[in-house]
Write an enzyme that holds these catalytic residues in place. Structure first.
Site, mmCIF file in Angstrom:
data_model
loop_
_atom_site.group_PDB
_atom_site.id
_atom_site.type_symbol
_atom_site.label_atom_id
_atom_site.label_comp_id
_atom_site.label_asym_id
_atom_site.label_seq_id
_atom_site.Cartn_x
_atom_site.Cartn_y
_atom_site.Cartn_z
ATOM 1 N N ASP A 32 0.875 -1.173 0.000
ATOM 2 C CA ASP A 32 0.000 0.000 0.000
ATOM 3 C C ASP A 32 0.919 1.232 0.000
ATOM 4 O O ASP A 32 2.142 1.110 -0.174
ATOM 5 C CB ASP A 32 -0.988 -0.041 1.179
ATOM 6 C CG ASP A 32 -0.332 0.223 2.524
ATOM 7 O OD1 ASP A 32 0.927 0.283 2.589
ATOM 8 O OD2 ASP A 32 -1.055 0.361 3.526
ATOM 9 N N CYS A 74 3.264 -3.153 4.006
ATOM 10 C CA CYS A 74 2.470 -1.976 4.369
ATOM 11 C C CYS A 74 3.212 -1.259 5.492
ATOM 12 O O CYS A 74 4.390 -1.537 5.721
ATOM 13 C CB CYS A 74 1.024 -2.348 4.719
ATOM 14 S SG CYS A 74 0.770 -3.307 6.214
ATOM 15 N N THR A 114 2.976 -1.364 8.787
ATOM 16 C CA THR A 114 3.405 -2.294 9.835
ATOM 17 C C THR A 114 3.652 -3.703 9.305
ATOM 18 O O THR A 114 4.262 -4.524 9.996
ATOM 19 C CB THR A 114 2.312 -2.413 10.909
ATOM 20 O OG1 THR A 114 1.109 -2.878 10.260
ATOM 21 C CG2 THR A 114 2.040 -1.094 11.606
ATOM 22 N N HIS A 121 10.151 -24.053 8.619
ATOM 23 C CA HIS A 121 9.120 -24.699 9.436
ATOM 24 C C HIS A 121 7.708 -24.541 8.869
ATOM 25 O O HIS A 121 6.896 -25.443 8.987
ATOM 26 C CB HIS A 121 9.120 -24.128 10.864
ATOM 27 C CG HIS A 121 10.351 -24.469 11.637
ATOM 28 N ND1 HIS A 121 10.366 -24.514 13.017
ATOM 29 C CD2 HIS A 121 11.614 -24.776 11.245
ATOM 30 C CE1 HIS A 121 11.583 -24.835 13.434
ATOM 31 N NE2 HIS A 121 12.367 -24.988 12.380
ATOM 32 N N HIS A 171 7.580 -31.006 9.825
ATOM 33 C CA HIS A 171 6.898 -29.748 9.512
ATOM 34 C C HIS A 171 5.821 -29.938 8.447
ATOM 35 O O HIS A 171 4.862 -29.175 8.391
ATOM 36 C CB HIS A 171 7.908 -28.689 9.074
ATOM 37 C CG HIS A 171 8.964 -28.444 10.100
ATOM 38 N ND1 HIS A 171 8.688 -27.938 11.345
ATOM 39 C CD2 HIS A 171 10.303 -28.688 10.090
ATOM 40 C CE1 HIS A 171 9.800 -27.853 12.054
ATOM 41 N NE2 HIS A 171 10.800 -28.308 11.312
HETATM 42 C C1 RB5 Z 1 -1.822 2.843 6.438
HETATM 43 O O1 RB5 Z 1 -1.837 4.070 7.084
HETATM 44 C C2 RB5 Z 1 -1.519 1.735 7.439
HETATM 45 O O2 RB5 Z 1 -2.635 1.522 8.247
HETATM 46 C C3 RB5 Z 1 -1.136 0.464 6.712
HETATM 47 O O3 RB5 Z 1 -0.015 0.700 5.915
HETATM 48 C C4 RB5 Z 1 -0.760 -0.719 7.589
HETATM 49 O O4 RB5 Z 1 0.158 -0.386 8.552
HETATM 50 C C5 RB5 Z 1 -1.904 -1.512 8.087
HETATM 51 O O5 RB5 Z 1 -1.754 -2.536 8.765
#
Ligand code: RB5
Length: 149
Positions: free
Chosen positions: A8, A65, A67, A98, A133
């Site tokens: 994203d 993304c 996180t 695994h 596994h």
């Molecule tokens: C976008 O702002 C953020 O929410 C997305 O990149 C991600 O971290 C979602 O899990």
């Protein structure tokens, strides 16, 4: 090995770095977007990579993304996908050995570019260990079968 990669807006810059890395390693890849830092919805990109890997068109996928959490959750909703969110090389190696992870998830806002590249290297270079596994990964498939409509 054919890789599909997507992010994203929150993972866009890291995606561009990982693409350069794949090109440097002469690895065939397709970029499913996003193609800029304009705000988009991570589930769309997790789904498209998940479907592309589950269909067998690509060997493995990389999703990014902010996180790594949202896009990995989305990819994991596609039956046959085993997406692993990794922030260290040990987990990246274990996710292959695994869990036979077929999608790697990274968080651009969590780890630095150089660590991300090391994680990608380890993840791409590690094979599934099989053996005990195999049975456990098979049980993950059984859970999918149970809830398949
Ligand atoms: C976008 O702002 C953020 O929410 C997305 O990149 C991600 O971290 C979602 O899990």
């Amino acid at each position: 090995m054919k890789i599909v990669i997507a992010s994203d807006h929150g993972g866009f810059r890291l995606k561009q770095e990982i693409i350069k890395q794949l090109e440097g390693k002469n690895i065939e890849y397709e970029d499913f977007g996003a193609y800029s830092e304009e705000s988009v919805d991570y589930p769309d990109y997790g789904q498209s990579v998940g479907e592309a890997v589950a269909s067998g068109k690509f060997d493995r996928g990389i999703v990014i993304c902010g996180t790594g959490i949202g896009i990995s959750i989305a990819a994991n909703k596609v039956p046959g996908v085993r997406a692993a969110l990794c922030g260290d090389c040990f987990s990246a190696k274990a996710s292959r050995e695994h869990n036979n992870a077929n999608v790697l998830a990274l968080g651009e806002r969590v780890i630095g570019v150089e660590l991300a590249k090391m994680i990608v290297d380890v993840w791409l270079d590690t094979e599934f260990a099989g053996g005990r596994h195999e049975r456990r990964v098979g049980k993950i498939g059984n859970i999918e079968d149970k809830y398949r409509k």
